[in-house]
Design a protein around this motif. Sequence first.
Motif, short mmCIF file in Angstrom:
data_model
loop_
_atom_site.label_atom_id
_atom_site.label_comp_id
_atom_site.label_asym_id
_atom_site.label_seq_id
_atom_site.Cartn_x
_atom_site.Cartn_y
_atom_site.Cartn_z
N ILE A 24 7.45 -2.23 -6.32
CA ILE A 24 6.27 -1.56 -5.77
C ILE A 24 6.71 -0.13 -5.53
CG2 ILE A 24 4.58 -1.60 -3.88
CD1 ILE A 24 5.95 -4.55 -3.43
N THR A 25 6.05 0.82 -6.17
CA THR A 25 6.57 2.18 -6.12
C THR A 25 5.44 3.21 -6.08
OG1 THR A 25 8.17 3.68 -7.18
CG2 THR A 25 6.97 2.20 -8.63
N ALA A 26 5.82 4.49 -6.08
CA ALA A 26 4.89 5.57 -5.74
C ALA A 26 4.00 5.97 -6.92
CB ALA A 26 5.68 6.78 -5.27
N PRO A 27 2.67 6.00 -6.72
CA PRO A 27 1.74 6.47 -7.76
C PRO A 27 1.59 8.00 -7.69
CG PRO A 27 0.49 5.80 -5.85
CD PRO A 27 1.95 5.60 -5.50
N PRO A 28 0.89 8.63 -8.66
CA PRO A 28 0.57 10.05 -8.52
C PRO A 28 -0.17 10.31 -7.21
CG PRO A 28 0.12 9.30 -10.75
CD PRO A 28 0.44 8.08 -9.93
N PRO A 29 0.06 11.45 -6.54
CA PRO A 29 0.73 12.63 -7.06
C PRO A 29 2.26 12.59 -7.07
CG PRO A 29 -0.04 13.09 -4.86
CD PRO A 29 -0.53 11.71 -5.19
N GLY A 43 -0.16 14.80 -12.56
CA GLY A 43 -0.60 15.75 -11.54
C GLY A 43 -1.31 14.98 -10.44
N ASP A 44 -2.09 15.70 -9.64
CA ASP A 44 -2.84 15.07 -8.54
C ASP A 44 -4.00 14.24 -9.13
OD1 ASP A 44 -4.61 14.49 -6.47
OD2 ASP A 44 -4.34 16.42 -5.47
N PRO A 45 -4.05 12.93 -8.84
CA PRO A 45 -5.08 12.08 -9.45
C PRO A 45 -6.50 12.48 -9.05
CG PRO A 45 -3.92 10.91 -7.70
CD PRO A 45 -3.18 12.19 -7.92
N PHE A 51 0.83 -1.21 0.00
CA PHE A 51 0.00 0.00 0.00
C PHE A 51 0.86 1.25 0.00
CE2 PHE A 51 0.11 0.89 4.70
CZ PHE A 51 0.69 -0.29 5.13
N PHE A 52 0.18 2.38 -0.24
CA PHE A 52 0.87 3.66 -0.40
C PHE A 52 0.15 4.68 0.46
CE2 PHE A 52 1.22 7.78 -2.64
CZ PHE A 52 2.61 7.91 -2.68
N ILE A 53 0.91 5.48 1.19
CA ILE A 53 0.29 6.60 1.92
C ILE A 53 0.77 7.90 1.29
CG2 ILE A 53 0.12 7.83 4.12
CD1 ILE A 53 0.17 5.12 5.50
N ASP A 54 -0.22 8.68 0.87
CA ASP A 54 0.02 10.00 0.27
C ASP A 54 -0.20 11.03 1.37
OD1 ASP A 54 -0.37 12.50 -0.86
OD2 ASP A 54 -1.92 11.85 -2.27
N ALA A 55 0.91 11.51 1.93
CA ALA A 55 0.83 12.58 2.93
C ALA A 55 1.48 13.83 2.33
CB ALA A 55 1.51 12.17 4.22
N ARG A 56 1.19 14.03 1.06
CA ARG A 56 1.73 15.16 0.31
C ARG A 56 0.98 16.43 0.70
NH1 ARG A 56 6.13 16.96 -2.38
NH2 ARG A 56 5.72 17.72 -4.47
N GLU A 57 1.66 17.56 0.69
CA GLU A 57 1.01 18.83 1.00
C GLU A 57 -0.04 19.17 -0.08
OE1 GLU A 57 4.18 18.17 0.76
OE2 GLU A 57 5.40 19.35 2.15
N ALA A 58 -0.99 20.02 0.32
CA ALA A 58 -2.04 20.46 -0.61
C ALA A 58 -2.07 21.98 -0.65
CB ALA A 58 -3.40 19.93 -0.14
N ALA A 59 -2.47 22.52 -1.79
CA ALA A 59 -2.59 23.98 -1.92
C ALA A 59 -3.75 24.47 -1.05
CB ALA A 59 -2.85 24.35 -3.37
N PRO A 60 -3.62 25.64 -0.43
CA PRO A 60 -4.77 26.20 0.29
C PRO A 60 -5.85 26.61 -0.71
CG PRO A 60 -2.97 27.79 0.21
CD PRO A 60 -2.44 26.52 -0.40
N LYS A 107 -4.18 24.60 -7.69
CA LYS A 107 -5.62 24.75 -7.48
C LYS A 107 -5.89 24.45 -6.01
CE LYS A 107 -9.79 23.74 -9.88
NZ LYS A 107 -10.64 22.87 -10.56
N GLY A 108 -6.88 25.10 -5.42
CA GLY A 108 -7.16 24.88 -4.01
C GLY A 108 -7.40 23.40 -3.72
N GLY A 109 -6.71 22.88 -2.71
CA GLY A 109 -6.90 21.49 -2.29
C GLY A 109 -6.11 20.48 -3.10
N LYS A 110 -5.52 20.93 -4.20
CA LYS A 110 -4.77 20.00 -5.07
C LYS A 110 -3.37 19.77 -4.51
CE LYS A 110 -3.55 19.70 -10.00
NZ LYS A 110 -3.59 20.45 -11.27
N ARG A 111 -2.83 18.57 -4.77
CA ARG A 111 -1.48 18.24 -4.31
C ARG A 111 -0.50 18.42 -5.47
NH1 ARG A 111 -2.95 13.86 0.41
NH2 ARG A 111 -4.74 15.10 1.00
N MET A 112 0.61 19.04 -5.16
CA MET A 112 1.61 19.31 -6.20
C MET A 112 2.36 18.03 -6.55
SD MET A 112 2.29 20.06 -2.93
CE MET A 112 1.89 21.75 -2.59
#
Length: 575
Positions: free
Chosen positions: A286-291, A338-340, A108-117, A450-455
């Motif tokens: 096993i590797t990292a998916p978008p974002p 980009g952010d899926p 499994f993958f955990i996406d704890a990437r920052e998000a735009a305000p 975009k607001g809420g989107k992950r870079m």
Amino acid sequence: MKFSPHWPALSLSLLLVGGAAFAADGSTKNVPASAAHGQIQLRPGHAAIASANFHATNAGLEVLAKGGNAFDAAIAVASTLSVVEPESSGMGGGFMAVLHRAKDGHDFFIDAREAAPAAVDSKDYLNADGTPNRDASLKGPLSSGIPGEPAGLVLLSKRYGRLPLSASLAPAIRIARDGFQPDARLREAIADERKNLQRWPASAAKYLTDGKPPADGATWRDPDQAHTWELIATHGDDGFYRGETADKLIAAVHAAGGRWTLADLAAYKAKERTPIIVNYHGFRIITAPPPSSGGVAIAEILNILSGFDLTKLDEPHRVHFIIEAMRRAFRDHNDYLGDPDFVKMPLDMLLSPFYADGLRQSILPDKATPSSMLPAAEAAEPGMHTTHFSIIDADGNMVAITSTVNYVLGSTFVASGTGVLLNDEMDDFALVPNEPNVYGLLGSVANAPKGGKRMLSSMSPSIVIGADRTAVIGSPGGSTIITQVLEGILAFVDGESAQQIAAHKRFHHQYMPDEVDVEEGTFDPATSDALTKMGYNLKPRESWGFMNVVTWNRKTNKLDAASDPRRPSGLGKVQ
Ligand code: DON
């Protein structure tokens, strides 16, 4: 930051665990007798951690010794890195994690990437003449995405940990309270960023004494950060994203011109996603998916390369095909990813072996293909800010986490009263279409803010599972993360040890700029000459990753863990 010949051996966290080295329980008694007969092992019976700082590796081992699993240990390592290696990652940043649970083989993958305000405004990142305003995207609170690290660690603990979160966070809290001696790399990062830190009173107060970085041997404490981790230990997500910490973060960000709101913090969620899985010559990666763009690029490169037997090629042609595969993968990276949750991406196409067949056909046998479709971009040498660690525990659970605040010391902005150094991840968006970011990466509308989107990220934590050997691998390095991890995977497939993989010489191509960055000593003169004749522009690059690798030979049941010898034992020399 350049390599310095003065780094003390102390800050190298090279931990060999397994065999006669440092097993988590200090012995080799758990190594099953059957290992000697070469049977494939299902659990190592001992554990290994490789991280960028010895405090962090020890924190992970401490939590394992208390009965924690690899996921609890990962929380200890990440939170301790936030305290002792703030130039690279921390609670004000984000991470990406590729994980493997042994009992049921769940990847499994955990996406704890920052998000735009929500209130993100592209105009904030432009000068009056329309050119990119790098100061806004790299320094101060406008450059910061809503942090993901606290939510990611809380999720990991809740769903996969064995110990309470407070036990896993205890080492970081203790070190932040009692203090530690900052290593040369941190002191150098503070010295390099002194002027920026002085722009924000809370940053200067935290990192500078009388305008100077901490002295060699000085004890440094971070009680505010200890307090914030304590709130998270007690209240989980609410300790950071709501209440006291959230109020302080918003007050500080607003006072300094940022656009975050309490609603942005309350809305942030770490997300579990399905990792990318690619098969390459009998190994499952096993590797990292978008974002992240990392896993898509690695899969695309490996799919292209799977049509060759690299071991049968001479060195110039082996390198030629790898570079051409990198070039094609990075072109797709720029165009599609980009952010899926915001962008429809043609992942089925990008990951398809048929698509790779077509790309392979387009490679000329003896000649570089010029990357002439996009304007050239000049990448900064990123320095090694961002951090990766790898863990295998006694049961065979595995963790590959790459964690970042982006550039050195992130935004250099500390939110007063929280100890939180904010990231400058907004620069990883394509803030100005087809203008390169700090790593020279180009992006299209798919990675527009975009607001809420992950870079989009290049972070590529990976797990490689073969018939009888396994590796957990990753590195910092901006856009070079992808190619460094790829080369690490290829080295592992070729049979190299953890130490050899971490030390492996590196090269990098990212489509634009159309050049091959090369570490000194990677190619012998004849290979360099042949590559130049094929049309490659070879360019020396000093700064390479901080790879931390754990391997498990499931026949001999030997675990190895290696941290990149380029620092600090490399003493400023490329080995
Ligand atoms: O997520 C990314 O791709 C970047 N923010 C990583 C930055 C990095 O690796 C910087 N250090 N070398």
